[in-house]
Scaffold this active site. Structure first.
Site, PDB file in Angstrom:
ATOM      1  N   LYS A  51     -69.411  10.319  26.356  1.00  0.00           N
ATOM      2  CA  LYS A  51     -69.752  10.151  27.782  1.00  0.00           C
ATOM      3  C   LYS A  51     -70.037  11.515  28.436  1.00  0.00           C
ATOM      4  O   LYS A  51     -71.017  11.679  29.141  1.00  0.00           O
ATOM      5  CB  LYS A  51     -68.609   9.427  28.531  1.00  0.00           C
ATOM      6  CG  LYS A  51     -68.264   8.058  27.946  1.00  0.00           C
ATOM      7  CD  LYS A  51     -67.127   7.386  28.688  1.00  0.00           C
ATOM      8  CE  LYS A  51     -65.798   8.092  28.586  1.00  0.00           C
ATOM      9  NZ  LYS A  51     -65.190   8.132  27.233  1.00  0.00           N
TER      10      LYS A  51
ATOM     11  N   ARG B 214     -61.996   2.948  35.536  1.00  0.00           N
ATOM     12  CA  ARG B 214     -61.256   2.780  34.295  1.00  0.00           C
ATOM     13  C   ARG B 214     -60.500   1.449  34.282  1.00  0.00           C
ATOM     14  O   ARG B 214     -59.953   1.051  33.275  1.00  0.00           O
ATOM     15  CB  ARG B 214     -60.242   3.891  34.321  1.00  0.00           C
ATOM     16  CG  ARG B 214     -59.853   4.750  33.200  1.00  0.00           C
ATOM     17  CD  ARG B 214     -60.852   5.290  32.292  1.00  0.00           C
ATOM     18  NE  ARG B 214     -60.212   6.124  31.323  1.00  0.00           N
ATOM     19  CZ  ARG B 214     -60.481   7.404  31.126  1.00  0.00           C
ATOM     20  NH1 ARG B 214     -61.419   8.000  31.824  1.00  0.00           N
ATOM     21  NH2 ARG B 214     -59.834   8.076  30.208  1.00  0.00           N
TER      22      ARG B 214
ATOM     23  N   ARG C 186     -63.009  18.037  18.260  1.00  0.00           N
ATOM     24  CA  ARG C 186     -63.408  18.630  19.554  1.00  0.00           C
ATOM     25  C   ARG C 186     -62.629  19.910  19.845  1.00  0.00           C
ATOM     26  O   ARG C 186     -61.426  19.975  19.685  1.00  0.00           O
ATOM     27  CB  ARG C 186     -63.174  17.630  20.688  1.00  0.00           C
ATOM     28  CG  ARG C 186     -63.411  18.261  22.064  1.00  0.00           C
ATOM     29  CD  ARG C 186     -63.566  17.291  23.183  1.00  0.00           C
ATOM     30  NE  ARG C 186     -62.581  16.252  23.206  1.00  0.00           N
ATOM     31  CZ  ARG C 186     -62.689  15.136  23.931  1.00  0.00           C
ATOM     32  NH1 ARG C 186     -63.755  14.946  24.675  1.00  0.00           N
ATOM     33  NH2 ARG C 186     -61.752  14.233  23.906  1.00  0.00           N
TER      34      ARG C 186
ATOM     35  N   ARG D   5     -57.835  20.112  23.344  1.00  0.00           N
ATOM     36  CA  ARG D   5     -57.243  19.475  24.527  1.00  0.00           C
ATOM     37  C   ARG D   5     -55.862  18.936  24.161  1.00  0.00           C
ATOM     38  O   ARG D   5     -55.686  18.389  23.083  1.00  0.00           O
ATOM     39  CB  ARG D   5     -58.148  18.312  24.969  1.00  0.00           C
ATOM     40  CG  ARG D   5     -58.933  18.607  26.223  1.00  0.00           C
ATOM     41  CD  ARG D   5     -60.005  17.595  26.468  1.00  0.00           C
ATOM     42  NE  ARG D   5     -59.522  16.237  26.700  1.00  0.00           N
ATOM     43  CZ  ARG D   5     -60.299  15.217  27.062  1.00  0.00           C
ATOM     44  NH1 ARG D   5     -61.582  15.416  27.254  1.00  0.00           N
ATOM     45  NH2 ARG D   5     -59.807  14.014  27.239  1.00  0.00           N
TER      46      ARG D   5
ATOM     47  N   ARG E 267     -54.419   6.641  23.729  1.00  0.00           N
ATOM     48  CA  ARG E 267     -55.587   6.550  24.626  1.00  0.00           C
ATOM     49  C   ARG E 267     -56.507   5.411  24.195  1.00  0.00           C
ATOM     50  O   ARG E 267     -57.070   4.707  25.032  1.00  0.00           O
ATOM     51  CB  ARG E 267     -56.346   7.878  24.635  1.00  0.00           C
ATOM     52  CG  ARG E 267     -55.654   8.941  25.477  1.00  0.00           C
ATOM     53  CD  ARG E 267     -56.200  10.333  25.190  1.00  0.00           C
ATOM     54  NE  ARG E 267     -57.609  10.469  25.445  1.00  0.00           N
ATOM     55  CZ  ARG E 267     -58.380  11.400  24.875  1.00  0.00           C
ATOM     56  NH1 ARG E 267     -57.854  12.255  24.016  1.00  0.00           N
ATOM     57  NH2 ARG E 267     -59.652  11.473  25.171  1.00  0.00           N
TER      58      ARG E 267
HETATM   59  P1  AP5 Z   1     -67.329  13.826  24.527  1.00  0.00           P
HETATM   60  O1  AP5 Z   1     -68.725  13.816  25.030  1.00  0.00           O
HETATM   61  O2  AP5 Z   1     -66.407  14.879  25.038  1.00  0.00           O
HETATM   62  O3  AP5 Z   1     -66.680  12.366  24.647  1.00  0.00           O
HETATM   63  P2  AP5 Z   1     -66.140  11.572  25.910  1.00  0.00           P
HETATM   64  O4  AP5 Z   1     -66.598  10.152  25.767  1.00  0.00           O
HETATM   65  O5  AP5 Z   1     -66.476  12.281  27.182  1.00  0.00           O
HETATM   66  O6  AP5 Z   1     -64.594  11.629  25.560  1.00  0.00           O
HETATM   67  P3  AP5 Z   1     -63.291  11.973  26.391  1.00  0.00           P
HETATM   68  O7  AP5 Z   1     -62.214  12.103  25.343  1.00  0.00           O
HETATM   69  O8  AP5 Z   1     -63.482  13.145  27.294  1.00  0.00           O
HETATM   70  O9  AP5 Z   1     -63.121  10.670  27.202  1.00  0.00           O
HETATM   71  P4  AP5 Z   1     -61.860  10.060  27.788  1.00  0.00           P
HETATM   72  O10 AP5 Z   1     -62.482   8.942  28.503  1.00  0.00           O
HETATM   73  O11 AP5 Z   1     -60.738   9.697  26.909  1.00  0.00           O
HETATM   74  O12 AP5 Z   1     -61.212  11.278  28.591  1.00  0.00           O
HETATM   75  P5  AP5 Z   1     -61.208  11.661  30.134  1.00  0.00           P
HETATM   76  O13 AP5 Z   1     -61.398  13.113  30.199  1.00  0.00           O
HETATM   77  O14 AP5 Z   1     -62.063  10.767  30.944  1.00  0.00           O
HETATM   78  O15 AP5 Z   1     -67.403  13.935  22.921  1.00  0.00           O
HETATM   79  C1  AP5 Z   1     -66.237  14.016  22.132  1.00  0.00           C
HETATM   80  C2  AP5 Z   1     -66.480  14.989  20.956  1.00  0.00           C
HETATM   81  O16 AP5 Z   1     -67.520  14.446  20.110  1.00  0.00           O
HETATM   82  C3  AP5 Z   1     -66.984  16.385  21.364  1.00  0.00           C
HETATM   83  O17 AP5 Z   1     -66.460  17.334  20.473  1.00  0.00           O
HETATM   84  C4  AP5 Z   1     -68.526  16.289  21.215  1.00  0.00           C
HETATM   85  O18 AP5 Z   1     -69.086  17.548  20.916  1.00  0.00           O
HETATM   86  C5  AP5 Z   1     -68.653  15.315  20.033  1.00  0.00           C
HETATM   87  N1  AP5 Z   1     -69.829  14.441  20.117  1.00  0.00           N
HETATM   88  C6  AP5 Z   1     -70.310  13.777  21.228  1.00  0.00           C
HETATM   89  N2  AP5 Z   1     -71.373  13.032  20.896  1.00  0.00           N
HETATM   90  C7  AP5 Z   1     -71.586  13.220  19.555  1.00  0.00           C
HETATM   91  C8  AP5 Z   1     -72.544  12.696  18.605  1.00  0.00           C
HETATM   92  N3  AP5 Z   1     -73.508  11.841  18.976  1.00  0.00           N
HETATM   93  N4  AP5 Z   1     -72.440  13.102  17.326  1.00  0.00           N
HETATM   94  C9  AP5 Z   1     -71.470  13.954  16.922  1.00  0.00           C
HETATM   95  N5  AP5 Z   1     -70.541  14.500  17.770  1.00  0.00           N
HETATM   96  C10 AP5 Z   1     -70.597  14.115  19.064  1.00  0.00           C
HETATM   97  O19 AP5 Z   1     -59.688  11.273  30.534  1.00  0.00           O
HETATM   98  C11 AP5 Z   1     -58.576  12.012  30.089  1.00  0.00           C
HETATM   99  C12 AP5 Z   1     -57.321  11.488  30.774  1.00  0.00           C
HETATM  100  O20 AP5 Z   1     -57.404  11.692  32.199  1.00  0.00           O
HETATM  101  C13 AP5 Z   1     -57.044   9.982  30.613  1.00  0.00           C
HETATM  102  O21 AP5 Z   1     -56.359   9.694  29.412  1.00  0.00           O
HETATM  103  C14 AP5 Z   1     -56.198   9.692  31.873  1.00  0.00           C
HETATM  104  O22 AP5 Z   1     -54.865  10.119  31.702  1.00  0.00           O
HETATM  105  C15 AP5 Z   1     -56.833  10.588  32.923  1.00  0.00           C
HETATM  106  N6  AP5 Z   1     -57.895   9.921  33.694  1.00  0.00           N
HETATM  107  C16 AP5 Z   1     -59.210  10.299  33.769  1.00  0.00           C
HETATM  108  N7  AP5 Z   1     -59.900   9.478  34.565  1.00  0.00           N
HETATM  109  C17 AP5 Z   1     -59.026   8.542  35.002  1.00  0.00           C
HETATM  110  C18 AP5 Z   1     -59.153   7.403  35.838  1.00  0.00           C
HETATM  111  N8  AP5 Z   1     -60.323   7.051  36.383  1.00  0.00           N
HETATM  112  N9  AP5 Z   1     -58.047   6.641  36.058  1.00  0.00           N
HETATM  113  C19 AP5 Z   1     -56.842   6.971  35.529  1.00  0.00           C
HETATM  114  N10 AP5 Z   1     -56.661   8.037  34.728  1.00  0.00           N
HETATM  115  C20 AP5 Z   1     -57.748   8.821  34.459  1.00  0.00           C
END
Ligand code: AP5
Length: 216
Positions: free
Chosen positions: A15, A90, A129, A162, A173
């Site tokens: 994402k 979410r 990552r 991270r 997660r």
């Molecule tokens: P990346 O693009 O970073 O993936 P992502 O989908 O953004 O993954 P996240 O882990 O950041 O999502 P998440 O939803 O768990 O975390 P968030 O920060 O929102 O790609 C991942 C890796 O793969 C990278 O190394 C990239 O280079 C690689 N990659 C990407 N595409 C690729 C491809 N096509 N081929 C090969 N490699 C590839 O949330 C974190 C925490 O914050 C949550 O657990 C929660 O505690 C809190 N939080 C955040 N938002 C909320 C909310 N709205 N409500 C409640 N709690 C929240």
């Protein structure tokens, strides 16, 4: 092209990667709740103390807390020409909150983009990552490594993993996603807003599919 978007998908689905590429190409704001919450943690603000425990355990921050935070954050952006929301909504409660917020400012939602990736791909993406603690650049030791071992290409800072990318927390997660966030796929499908993109492939392949789907 559809430009008022929320991104859905498992942790590690891409994402952040795809959202930032689209934001640069189309010139619309990329707004990530995860990045914003982690930035609060870094600054050790009072509100961050309330989030920290949930985030480090791989749990969602409770809706009331996160919605108050999101509302303040969203007010800083002009959303009229478009937006890419990453990491929110979410839960169904948050989806209703976003709908209300957009209605009040008279801005539409064009699509909920679901980046679909099998679980086994997710584990490798997340375990590989690495992020730059200084400039925020994201790498992957398997798919997109930095030029010099674990050092940021952009600012030369040593890369880190991270906190919530440790295997036990990732497991949690994924569990939380399946229980609390996955129902949003059905939610947006029922509203006729769901756009599904096969996100299994190289970053560029996925981006081409994403652009194609948004132009349909
Ligand atoms: P990346 O693009 O970073 O993936 P992502 O989908 O953004 O993954 P996240 O882990 O950041 O999502 P998440 O939803 O768990 O975390 P968030 O920060 O929102 O790609 C991942 C890796 O793969 C990278 O190394 C990239 O280079 C690689 N990659 C990407 N595409 C690729 C491809 N096509 N081929 C090969 N490699 C590839 O949330 C974190 C925490 O914050 C949550 O657990 C929660 O505690 C809190 N939080 C955040 N938002 C909320 C909310 N709205 N409500 C409640 N709690 C929240």
């Amino acid at each position: 092209m559809k430009t008022h978007l929320v991104l859905l998908g498992l942790p590690g689905a891409g994402k952040g990667t795809q959202g930032q590429m689209l934001s640069k190409k189309v010139g619309i704001p990329f707004i990530s709740s995860g990045d914003a919450l982690r930035s609060e943690l870094k600054k050790r603000t009072d509100i961050a103390k309330e989030f920290e425990e949930y985030m480090n355990a791989g749990l969602l921050v409770p809706d009331d807390l996160v919605e108050e935070f999101l509302e303040k954050m969203l007010k800083r952006y002009d959303l009229r020409k478009g937006f890419i929301f990453d990491g929110f909504p979410r839960t169904t409660h948050q989806a209703e909150f976003i709908e209300r917020y957009l209605r009040e400012i008279n801005v539409p939602l064009d699509a909920a983009v679901y980046l679909s990736v099998p679980d086994e791909v997710i584990i490798k993406r997340i375990s590989g990552r690495r992020v730059c603690p200084k400039c925020g650049a994201v790498y992957n030791i398997y798919y997109n490594p930095p030029k010099h071992d674990e050092i940021c290409d952009i600012c030369g800072t040593p890369l880190v993993q991270r906190e919530d990318d440790m295997p036990d927390v990732v497991k949690k997660r994924i569990e939380v996603y399946k229980k609390q966030t996955k129902p949003l796929i059905e939610y947006y499908k029922n509203k006729g807003l769901l756009v599904t993109v096969n996100a299994n492939g190289s970053v560029q392949e996925v981006f081409n599919r994403l652009e194609g789907a948004l132009n349909d």
